[in-house]
Design a protein around this motif. Structure first.
Motif, short mmCIF file in Angstrom:
data_model
loop_
_atom_site.label_atom_id
_atom_site.label_comp_id
_atom_site.label_asym_id
_atom_site.label_seq_id
_atom_site.Cartn_x
_atom_site.Cartn_y
_atom_site.Cartn_z
N UNK A 1 0.85 -1.18 0.00
CA UNK A 1 0.00 0.00 0.00
C UNK A 1 0.90 1.24 0.00
N UNK A 2 0.66 2.13 -0.95
CA UNK A 2 1.33 3.43 -0.93
C UNK A 2 0.47 4.36 -0.09
N UNK A 3 0.98 4.72 1.07
CA UNK A 3 0.20 5.45 2.05
C UNK A 3 0.18 6.95 1.81
N UNK B 1 4.34 1.71 1.91
CA UNK B 1 5.27 2.76 1.52
C UNK B 1 4.78 4.05 2.17
N UNK B 2 5.64 4.69 2.94
CA UNK B 2 5.17 5.83 3.73
C UNK B 2 6.35 6.73 4.06
N UNK C 1 3.59 5.46 13.88
CA UNK C 1 2.16 5.19 13.83
C UNK C 1 1.91 3.81 13.23
N UNK C 2 2.58 3.51 12.13
CA UNK C 2 2.37 2.22 11.47
C UNK C 2 2.81 1.05 12.35
N UNK D 1 8.09 0.46 4.39
CA UNK D 1 9.11 0.84 3.42
C UNK D 1 9.16 2.36 3.40
N UNK D 2 10.12 2.94 4.12
CA UNK D 2 10.19 4.39 4.28
C UNK D 2 10.66 5.05 3.00
N UNK D 3 9.90 6.06 2.56
CA UNK D 3 10.26 6.83 1.38
C UNK D 3 10.83 8.17 1.86
N UNK D 4 12.12 8.35 1.69
CA UNK D 4 12.80 9.53 2.20
C UNK D 4 12.74 10.65 1.16
#
Length: 337
Positions: free
Chosen positions: A10-12, A41-42, A49-50, A60-63
């Motif tokens: 899920x792309x959050x 992805x967040x 929170x997740x 999957x952290x998106x920086x």
């Protein structure tokens, strides 16, 4: 061995409240397939929170900074996800938000039409705003078969964030909390001042609550610290914690409060998901669109002719939709709860 479930990415979304509401989708996906493996992805800030959501198996952290395109970061993240997921659900409606699943070559990629994403999504859904009239419904709909999502009569499970009692005890010690029943106040609203109840109203209410034996905790980010001081300054049993706690701490501090008085904000949704009774104040926004997802909430809105306007700043310059909501009304609601 038990049969492996579907692998779903899920792309959050990029806002605190929306990320909390996304848990309704996560719960729906896990209810349909308890063996499913769910990755999200967040933005990196949302990890705390997740991690409080039982349904999320991987973050999957998106920086990428807010508003940045971040082509390199998206490409690098996609490379780490390639071959690991069967399906992707893209919650934001922007073009760039659909890039990671496309670059990761995930076979099925679901999302609403928007920003010419024809090549990036291969399961494109039409958004009927009359049927899917709430943000949370739109999130859940993308996890359902297309026909079921179009009807709009599907159940929407409420978010629920886990509480960390050890962290809560440490917060009590660090900030000198406890000894009285606690009520939270959240004076901020990232969207703008047209969603913010006047600070003098918060302070008047805080003074009344202290007189009735409560402790008040003012919560928010670093930018809310001056607002917190305007509420708490010089008052015993009122703690300005704005900018002094992490997002995960807010979950525990809110779960420990009997009620929360809040603008329509991300922390309102955190409070609802933490199990706190919510006194929710609406000015320029609408409780019909982004209500607190809990049965333990009371909505405070005047429904003036000029509201909801959905503007960041009051177009008429008076913000009467909030100023005319009195502290006495909120105090009466707290007493009655």
């Amino acid at each position: 061995m038990p049969e492996a479930g579907e692998r779903i990415l899920v792309v959050g979304p990029s806002w605190v409240g929306d990320m909390v509401m996304a848990q309704s989708l996560f719960k729906t996906l896990k209810a349909a397939d308890p063996a499913a493996r769910l990755g999200v992805v967040a933005p990196a800030w949302s990890r705390p929170i997740l991690e409080r959501m039982a349904e999320v198996d991987e973050v999957a952290a998106l920086e990428v900074g807010h508003g940045e395109f971040g082509w390199g970061a998206r490409r690098r993240l996609a490379a780490t996800l390639r071959g690991r997921f069967d399906r992707a659900i893209v919650l934001p409606r922007s073009w760039k938000s659909a890039l990671v699943p496309f670059l990761a070559r995930i076979p099925r990629r679901t999302g609403f039409h928007g920003e010419q994403r024809y090549a990036l999504l291969n399961d494109r859904r039409h958004l009927d705003k009359a049927v899917l009239d709430q943000t949370v419904k739109r999130f859940v709909a993308l996890g359902l078969p297309a026909e079921a999502s179009r009807r709009g009569d599907f159940p929407v499970p409420f978010p629920s964030l886990r509480r960390d009692d050890a962290n809560l005890a440490a917060l009590h010690d660090a900030h000198g909390l406890g000894g009285r029943p606690a009520i939270a106040m959240m004076p901020g609203a990232e969207y703008g001042p047209a969603k913010q109840w006047p600070l003098e109203h918060f302070r008047t209410l805080a003074e009344a609550l202290i007189a009735e034996g409560f402790e008040v905790r003012v919560l928010g980010g670093p930018k809310d610290a001056p607002a917190g001081e305007a509420i708490a300054g010089g008052l015993a049993h009122v703690h300005n914690l704005c900018g002094q706690t992490r997002l995960a701490d807010a979950v525990d501090l809110l779960a420990d409060c009997c009620q929360a008085v809040t603008n329509d904000s991300g922390l309102m949704h955190v409070a609802a998901a933490a199990g706190t009774r919510v006194q929710a104040i609406y000015g320029s926004s609408s409780p019909a669109y982004t209500p607190p997802l809990t049965d333990a909430a009371e909505i405070h809105t005047l429904a003036l002719d000029c509201s909801p306007c959905f503007e960041r700043h009051c177009p008429l310059g008076h913000t009467n939709c909030l100023r005319q909501l009195t502290p006495a009304r909120l105090l009466a609601a707290i007493r009655a709860s």
